[in-house]
Design an enzyme around this catalytic site. Sequence first.
Site, PDB file in Angstrom:
ATOM      1  N   CYS A 366       0.833  -1.109  -0.023  1.00 45.01           N
ATOM      2  CA  CYS A 366       0.066   0.028  -0.005  1.00 45.01           C
ATOM      3  C   CYS A 366       0.829   1.245  -0.012  1.00 45.01           C
ATOM      4  CB  CYS A 366      -0.898   0.045   1.166  1.00 45.01           C
ATOM      5  SG  CYS A 366      -2.491   0.780   0.807  1.00 45.01           S
ATOM      6  N   HIS A 488      -3.575  -5.157   0.010  1.00 44.55           N
ATOM      7  CA  HIS A 488      -2.984  -5.800   1.333  1.00 44.55           C
ATOM      8  C   HIS A 488      -3.115  -7.202   1.410  1.00 44.55           C
ATOM      9  CE1 HIS A 488      -2.516  -1.846   3.594  1.00 44.55           C
ATOM     10  NE2 HIS A 488      -3.590  -1.512   2.937  1.00 44.55           N
ATOM     11  N   GLU A 490      -1.762  -9.326   3.122  1.00 46.59           N
ATOM     12  CA  GLU A 490      -1.798  -9.695   4.263  1.00 46.59           C
ATOM     13  C   GLU A 490      -3.056 -10.236   5.119  1.00 46.59           C
ATOM     14  OE1 GLU A 490      -0.305  -6.968   3.421  1.00 46.59           O
ATOM     15  OE2 GLU A 490      -1.117  -5.430   4.685  1.00 46.59           O
TER      16      GLU A 490
HETATM   17  N1  GLN Z   1      -1.823   6.807   2.606  1.00 52.76           N
HETATM   18  C1  GLN Z   1      -2.027   6.075   1.550  1.00 52.76           C
HETATM   19  C2  GLN Z   1      -3.397   6.191   0.823  1.00 52.76           C
HETATM   20  O1  GLN Z   1      -4.453   6.611   1.574  1.00 52.76           O
HETATM   21  C3  GLN Z   1      -1.609   4.456   1.747  1.00 52.76           C
HETATM   22  C4  GLN Z   1      -2.834   3.903   2.447  1.00 52.76           C
HETATM   23  C5  GLN Z   1      -2.422   2.644   3.139  1.00 52.76           C
HETATM   24  O2  GLN Z   1      -1.202   2.266   3.176  1.00 52.76           O
HETATM   25  N2  GLN Z   1      -3.169   1.873   3.873  1.00 52.76           N
HETATM   26  O3  GLN Z   1      -3.345   5.605  -0.412  1.00 52.76           O
END
Ligand code: GLN
Length: 519
Positions: A366, A488, A490
């Site tokens: 992410c 994600h 995970e």
């Molecule tokens: N802050 C980033 C976004 O909003 C990544 C979000 C995250 O890592 N869950 O896109």
Amino acid sequence: MSGLGKGITAASIGRLLKNRGYRVTAVKIDPYLNIDAGTMNPAQHGEVFVLSDGGEVDLDLGNYERFLDINLKSIHNITTGKVYRNVIEKERRGDFLGATVQIIPHITDEIKRCIRRAAGEETDGGESADICLVEVGGTVGDIESMPFLEAIRQMHGELPAQDMVLVHVTLVPVDTMGDLKTKPTQHSVKALRELGLHPDIIVGRSEQVIGPQTKKKISAFCDVPPSAVISAQNMPDIYQVPMEMEKEGLAATLCDLLGLENREPDIEWYRIVSREYTSRVTVAIVSKYGIEDVYISIKEALRHAGRALSTEVNIRWLDAEAFDPQQLADMDGILVPGGFGKRGIEGKIQAIRFAREGGKPYLGLCLGFQLAVIEYARNVLGIADATSEEMGEGTHVIAILPEQEGVTELGGTMRLGDCPISLKAGTLMADLYGKTEIVERHRHRYEVNPAYIEALTDAGLIFSGTCGDRMEVCEIPAHPFFLASQFHPEFRSSPTHPSPPYLGFVGACRRNRTISRSG
Ligand code: GLN
């Protein structure tokens, strides 16, 4: 009390029943007023777990999914906020016309309705579960949890005796002489009885094994048979808790109380979680948070992959704000997890550069994906001020998702949950999954700015996964293992189904270690 292991206890009970062929689901009750965990600070409350349907929920639901191999939904996390919102909406609609709306019966009825609804929801096989675990968070005696305990008491009276079992998880401390003390258990059972709840099973959490003498004492004071007092001492590995509870005879007691046949258990789970380690790797996670609970799913996904590869994964948590690339020199791999806001990002970008230039295995998740793109734009494409719109001024190679523009409410409004992703055949990510169409979970507001995709691709960064026009995966073919995803993975990993990118990463760390040790 919190932090005692109610979640792991409930998940382990679920595993014992699942091993016997019963379909199990789970509900977590959180007595706070927030609608969900989405807006809560993970540094205080631990990770925000993301479900398939996009629900942002308590991390205990992650334990349920990992222990039970099930897909839960937002309705499986009941909060005071959700319960009150439902009741107040009904009141405004006029559903209670004429009545004075009160905690008893209206709030307690709504709690029971929420529990029944979640319990009756279809599980993965398309049928509803045989058994629903209901974990009531909070502490007996707290004002917040009172309506929930009252609802449980009412349900106990309404259901046939064999349809409900009450399990009380209690602390059995060791005194300075090394003796186990049962007094706190006696008092908490007394507090429960004052609320009309009588535990059928007592699980004693302790640093030591609770022996027959102590069990007898608890049994005598708390009116449960000694066989229903379960010793749950601290374990180095949470996945081995079900095995310990099996040895304690908990399954037999449960089946007896629930009128279920105590079938021969399937022991596949025990085989998987006790596989021997034959090698070891050390992975650096570069993060701005000082506490590990923020990234519990990542930690677990690394362990699942490690078990599958007989490789013990040690994690070194590095502070992104006080970061020195020297700290990475003897790491076998580098991981940059998700995150929000500007703090610590320069340290994370330095770590990614170190991994890219030094040929160290890298896994970005992410924010760790977005920062990998920023690092590439800065140091390979030469856009010195490349950054994300989230972080302020500069060239925005990461920009806000178009549908997020103008979104002002923060609760439940990100791009959340399952999205289908197409992987490019022949790439690292497609090889790891062994297919080109996958589904993974998301939680973000920003994405790779479409205006820079061509330049980045021309400079050698491969976008190997996409969802429509949206970039989901990047990799560098010339690098031994450089992989990052907007999603994600995970959140879908479990001991029985380790996540493919994590398997790839741990495998690469092991190869890297072998090469650097022999070189
Ligand atoms: N802050 C980033 C976004 O909003 C990544 C979000 C995250 O890592 N869950 O896109």
